[in-house]
Scaffold this active site. Structure first.
Site, PDB file in Angstrom:
ATOM      1  N   SER A  40       0.713  -1.373  -0.085  1.00 29.46           N
ATOM      2  CA  SER A  40      -0.039  -0.039  -0.110  1.00 29.46           C
ATOM      3  C   SER A  40       0.797   1.332  -0.014  1.00 29.46           C
ATOM      4  CB  SER A  40      -1.000  -0.191   1.160  1.00 29.46           C
ATOM      5  OG  SER A  40      -0.151   0.093   2.443  1.00 29.46           O
ATOM      6  N   HIS A 144      -3.180  -5.948   2.354  1.00 26.43           N
ATOM      7  CA  HIS A 144      -2.415  -6.956   2.694  1.00 26.43           C
ATOM      8  C   HIS A 144      -2.898  -8.358   2.675  1.00 26.43           C
ATOM      9  CE1 HIS A 144       0.156  -3.778   4.975  1.00 26.43           C
ATOM     10  NE2 HIS A 144       0.437  -3.689   3.536  1.00 26.43           N
ATOM     11  N   GLU A 153      -5.118  -2.378   9.096  1.00 24.78           N
ATOM     12  CA  GLU A 153      -4.463  -2.889  10.255  1.00 24.78           C
ATOM     13  C   GLU A 153      -5.030  -2.480  11.427  1.00 24.78           C
ATOM     14  OE1 GLU A 153      -0.357  -1.483  10.010  1.00 24.78           O
ATOM     15  OE2 GLU A 153      -0.134  -1.804   7.919  1.00 24.78           O
ATOM     16  N   GLU A 194       1.792  -9.122   6.660  1.00 28.84           N
ATOM     17  CA  GLU A 194       2.652  -8.825   7.977  1.00 28.84           C
ATOM     18  C   GLU A 194       2.162  -9.761   9.204  1.00 28.84           C
ATOM     19  OE1 GLU A 194       1.734  -4.767   8.833  1.00 28.84           O
ATOM     20  OE2 GLU A 194       2.811  -4.033   6.950  1.00 28.84           O
ATOM     21  N   GLU A 273      -3.455   5.637  12.098  1.00 27.69           N
ATOM     22  CA  GLU A 273      -2.628   6.199  10.986  1.00 27.69           C
ATOM     23  C   GLU A 273      -3.282   6.142   9.717  1.00 27.69           C
ATOM     24  OE1 GLU A 273       0.852   3.438  10.775  1.00 27.69           O
ATOM     25  OE2 GLU A 273       0.827   3.642   8.544  1.00 27.69           O
ATOM     26  N   ASP A 300       1.437   8.417   7.228  1.00 25.53           N
ATOM     27  CA  ASP A 300       2.285   7.594   6.542  1.00 25.53           C
ATOM     28  C   ASP A 300       2.398   7.941   4.987  1.00 25.53           C
ATOM     29  OD1 ASP A 300       3.557   5.414   5.336  1.00 25.53           O
ATOM     30  OD2 ASP A 300       2.011   3.967   5.729  1.00 25.53           O
ATOM     31  N   LYS A 325       9.849   5.595   7.341  1.00 29.35           N
ATOM     32  CA  LYS A 325       9.985   4.362   6.586  1.00 29.35           C
ATOM     33  C   LYS A 325      11.363   4.411   5.822  1.00 29.35           C
ATOM     34  CE  LYS A 325       5.484   2.149   5.911  1.00 29.35           C
ATOM     35  NZ  LYS A 325       4.141   2.221   5.285  1.00 29.35           N
ATOM     36  N   LYS A 376       6.748   0.260  14.400  1.00 28.78           N
ATOM     37  CA  LYS A 376       5.800  -0.496  13.856  1.00 28.78           C
ATOM     38  C   LYS A 376       6.167  -1.482  13.052  1.00 28.78           C
ATOM     39  CE  LYS A 376       2.694   0.364  10.549  1.00 28.78           C
ATOM     40  NZ  LYS A 376       1.420   0.698   9.818  1.00 28.78           N
TER      41      LYS A 376
HETATM   42  P1  PGA Z   1       2.996  -1.105   3.121  1.00 27.69           P
HETATM   43  O1  PGA Z   1       1.911  -0.906   4.419  1.00 27.69           O
HETATM   44  O2  PGA Z   1       4.177  -1.768   3.535  1.00 27.69           O
HETATM   45  O3  PGA Z   1       2.212  -2.116   2.230  1.00 27.69           O
HETATM   46  O4  PGA Z   1       2.949   0.200   2.660  1.00 27.69           O
HETATM   47  C1  PGA Z   1       2.381  -0.676   5.609  1.00 27.69           C
HETATM   48  C2  PGA Z   1       1.444   0.619   5.933  1.00 27.69           C
HETATM   49  O5  PGA Z   1       0.878   1.005   5.296  1.00 27.69           O
HETATM   50  O6  PGA Z   1       1.896   1.219   7.008  1.00 27.69           O
HETATM   51 ZN    ZN Z   2       0.369   2.638   6.567  1.00 31.05          ZN
END
Ligand code: PGA
Ligand code: ZN
Length: 399
Positions: A40, A144, A153, A194, A273, A300, A325, A376
């Site tokens: 995503s 996911h 999530e 995940e 988030e 994010d 990230k 996370k």
């Molecule tokens: P992604 O999902 O690694 O598939 O982007 C994780 C998230 O959205 O936090």
């Molecule tokens: Zn996210």
């Protein structure tokens, strides 16, 4: 001085190829790291290229600027060389996957030269002595897992845990309790990317189950466990109809804001988030205005670890937290800058894995090095426990 860089394709947790980098130094230092990969992904992320192309481009452009030229321990120099080698502002030439693998491998080689753990090399001696609270994905769907929840999530958040180990085990216990509750209800299910349970239930039932699992485990462990969400709103948002598309209904932006605010109230959510679309700073600001003093509103896909986007968010009051990230932005230096800017402006940083991961545990060290309040990185599964177990070892090491 860096004397060799080797790049190869290895497997990630989804079975896709990803980039791994080895960095070797003159004094015998060695570092190895691998790029994760999202499903995503945010529209404004640095660009991941097919690993074979990313490796070829990095060999041509980046390796000559690093080997014999830069010290592995000088992270800013390593990352500046990666930017210069790439020449674009989104790593679309050498690939953010090659860039982040080299950046992280160089950091590990730099730590190796010093004989210091990575968190110590990155954080230095004046870092704090806290630990990040792990947010553990226990139920999910979205991009996911097929045929599961609309919300991507549901995350256990052991905010009262006295130690990192207690927090990690609490999240695993919530994950197990969810399985028991699903079995009681005769809901069969597998796991998503995940490691979260991915049952074919609606979001309302998922809220019931996660709330119950959290309170069961809280009763056992005796410290406070809350829960939160990654809505991954950009994946639900349809820009033609300007609505959020759920399995059972759609919501316009005002309805989405009201829905999330109600969920925060009803379930005492500690973390939300991407509740809204990645382009809608205004809607983020409205929601943050409404519930930002009760919960973390985290960007994010909204911020993609990018300081320009974060500055915009800070100016507009769009959130109070940012997901970090490293592969969204391409280097550790850029990720550090985002964390620093966030901290200066009262935003909590949440260092994060991707849905496609490897055994690489760099993010555990990054979270500790920067005193990030949250990390996370899933609850169970080898590529997730690689980070969680590393956090336990770091805590053991550092105290
Ligand atoms: P992604 O999902 O690694 O598939 O982007 C994780 C998230 O959205 O936090
Ligand atoms: Zn996210």
């Amino acid at each position: 001085l860096i004397t060799d860089i080797r790049l190869r394709r290895i497997l990630d947790s989804r079975g896709n190829p990803t980039v791994e980098a080895d960095v070797v130094t003159e004094s015998g230092g060695f570092g190895r790291a691998a790029a994760p990969s999202g499903a995503s992904t945010g529209e404004y992320e640095a660009v991941e290229r097919p690993p074979s192309e990313a490796i070829a481009a990095a060999r041509e452009h980046a390796v000559p600027r690093l080997v014999g030229e830069v010290y592995a321990g000088n992270q800013r120099d390593v990352d500046a060389a990666l930017h210069a080698a790439d020449g674009t502002d989104d790593f679309s030439e050498i690939g953010a996957n090659s860039a982040v693998a080299i950046s992280m491998a160089a950091a590990k080689a730099g730590a190796d030269v010093l004989g210091a753990p990575l968190f110590q090399h990155l954080g230095g001696t004046f870092r704090g002595d806290g630990f990040p609270i792990p947010l553990g994905n226990v139920v999910g769907g979205g991009e996911h897992a097929a045929d599961a929840t609309d919300i991507q999530e549901f995350l256990a958040a052991p905010v009262g845990a006295p130690s990192i180990a207690d927090a990690v085990f609490a999240n695993a216990a919530v994950h197990a309790a969810v399985a028991d509750l699903l079995e009681e209800r005769d809901v069969p299910c597998g796991k998503g990317d995940e490691g979260a349970w991915a049952p074919s239930i609606d979001d309302g039932e998922a809220f019931e189950i996660v709330a119950e699992a959290v309170s069961m485990v809280q009763g056992e462990v005796g410290f406070n466990i809350g829960f939160g969400l990654d809505v991954a709103g950009a994946e639900l948002y349809d820009s033609d109809s300007e609505t959020y598309e759920y399995s059972d209904r759609s919501r316009d932006t005002d309805e989405q804001i009201a829905y999330i605010a109600d969920l925060v109230e009803e379930y005492d959510l500690v973390y939300v988030e991407d509740p809204l679309d990645e382009d809608d700073y205004d809607a983020f600001a409205d929601l943050t205005d409404e519930v930002g003093d009760q919960t973390l509103i985290c960007g994010d896909d909204l911020f993609v670890t990018n300081t320009d986007r974060l500055v915009n968010g800070i100016d507009r009051g769009a959130a109070n937290s940012i997901l970090i990230k490293p592969n969204q932005i391409g280097t550790l230096s850029d990720a550090f800058d985002a964390i620093e800017l966030a901290t200066e402006n009262g935003y909590d940083s949440v260092v994060s894995h991707r849905s496609g991961e490897t055994e690489d545990a760099t993010i555990a060290h990054l979270a500790v090095a920067t005193d990030a309040p949250f990390i996370k990185t899933g609850a169970v599964g080898g590529e997730r426990t690689a980070k969680l177990n590393e956090l336990i070892r770091i805590a053991d090491d550092a105290t």
